[in-house]
Motif scaffolding. Structure first.
Motif, PDB file in Angstrom:
ATOM      1  N   ALA A   1       0.829  -1.202   0.000  1.00  0.00           N
ATOM      2  CA  ALA A   1       0.000   0.000   0.000  1.00  0.00           C
ATOM      3  C   ALA A   1       0.866   1.255   0.000  1.00  0.00           C
ATOM      4  O   ALA A   1       0.582   2.209  -0.721  1.00  0.00           O
ATOM      5  CB  ALA A   1      -0.937  -0.008   1.208  1.00  0.00           C
ATOM      6  N   ALA A   2       1.927   1.244   0.801  1.00  0.00           N
ATOM      7  CA  ALA A   2       2.817   2.407   0.871  1.00  0.00           C
ATOM      8  C   ALA A   2       3.488   2.662  -0.475  1.00  0.00           C
ATOM      9  O   ALA A   2       3.581   3.805  -0.929  1.00  0.00           O
ATOM     10  CB  ALA A   2       3.861   2.209   1.965  1.00  0.00           C
ATOM     11  N   ILE A   3       3.928   1.613  -1.123  1.00  0.00           N
ATOM     12  CA  ILE A   3       4.583   1.752  -2.428  1.00  0.00           C
ATOM     13  C   ILE A   3       3.596   2.302  -3.460  1.00  0.00           C
ATOM     14  O   ILE A   3       3.934   3.161  -4.273  1.00  0.00           O
ATOM     15  CB  ILE A   3       5.170   0.405  -2.898  1.00  0.00           C
ATOM     16  CG1 ILE A   3       6.305  -0.034  -1.964  1.00  0.00           C
ATOM     17  CG2 ILE A   3       5.659   0.499  -4.346  1.00  0.00           C
ATOM     18  CD1 ILE A   3       6.727  -1.481  -2.144  1.00  0.00           C
ATOM     19  N   ALA A   4       2.358   1.814  -3.413  1.00  0.00           N
ATOM     20  CA  ALA A   4       1.338   2.242  -4.375  1.00  0.00           C
ATOM     21  C   ALA A   4       0.754   3.610  -4.041  1.00  0.00           C
ATOM     22  O   ALA A   4       0.099   4.221  -4.878  1.00  0.00           O
ATOM     23  CB  ALA A   4       0.210   1.211  -4.426  1.00  0.00           C
ATOM     24  N   GLY A   5       0.975   4.068  -2.824  1.00  0.00           N
ATOM     25  CA  GLY A   5       0.420   5.350  -2.420  1.00  0.00           C
ATOM     26  C   GLY A   5      -1.062   5.284  -2.091  1.00  0.00           C
ATOM     27  O   GLY A   5      -1.803   6.238  -2.317  1.00  0.00           O
ATOM     28  N   VAL A   6      -1.497   4.138  -1.570  1.00  0.00           N
ATOM     29  CA  VAL A   6      -2.884   3.965  -1.149  1.00  0.00           C
ATOM     30  C   VAL A   6      -2.899   3.545   0.316  1.00  0.00           C
ATOM     31  O   VAL A   6      -1.886   3.136   0.869  1.00  0.00           O
ATOM     32  CB  VAL A   6      -3.634   2.911  -2.010  1.00  0.00           C
ATOM     33  CG1 VAL A   6      -3.625   3.311  -3.479  1.00  0.00           C
ATOM     34  CG2 VAL A   6      -3.052   1.522  -1.824  1.00  0.00           C
ATOM     35  N   GLY A   7      -4.054   3.621   0.925  1.00  0.00           N
ATOM     36  CA  GLY A   7      -4.173   3.231   2.317  1.00  0.00           C
ATOM     37  C   GLY A   7      -4.168   1.719   2.499  1.00  0.00           C
ATOM     38  O   GLY A   7      -4.584   0.976   1.603  1.00  0.00           O
TER      39      GLY A   7
END
Length: 72
Positions: free
Chosen positions: A22-28
């Motif tokens: 999620a952090a890599i994708a920029g989502v929660g």
């Protein structure tokens, strides 16, 4: 549900936690979890693409009239 299964399998194959992916994708993390579990009924196209790209996956589209032949 199908997208969720693909996300889960690929994330696990890359030894990533949901939080890391999620952090890599920029989502929660909650969104990632809901997408994997099928609880998220809809994802925006941009969000889905970011999630797939995080795992090195691409999205393809094919014509309904040409199912079974090469993707477009």
């Amino acid at each position: 549900e199908e997208l969720g299964a693909v996300l889960r399998a690929e994330r696990r194959a890359r030894s990533l936690t949901q939080a890391q992916a999620a952090a890599i994708a920029g989502v929660g993390v909650r969104l990632w979890n809901e997408a994997e579990s099928g609880k998220r009924a809809q994802l925006g196209l941009e969000t889905a693409l970011r999630m797939l790209q995080t795992l090195g996956l691409d999205l393809s589209v094919e014509s309904r009239s040409q199912r079974g032949s090469a993707s477009r």
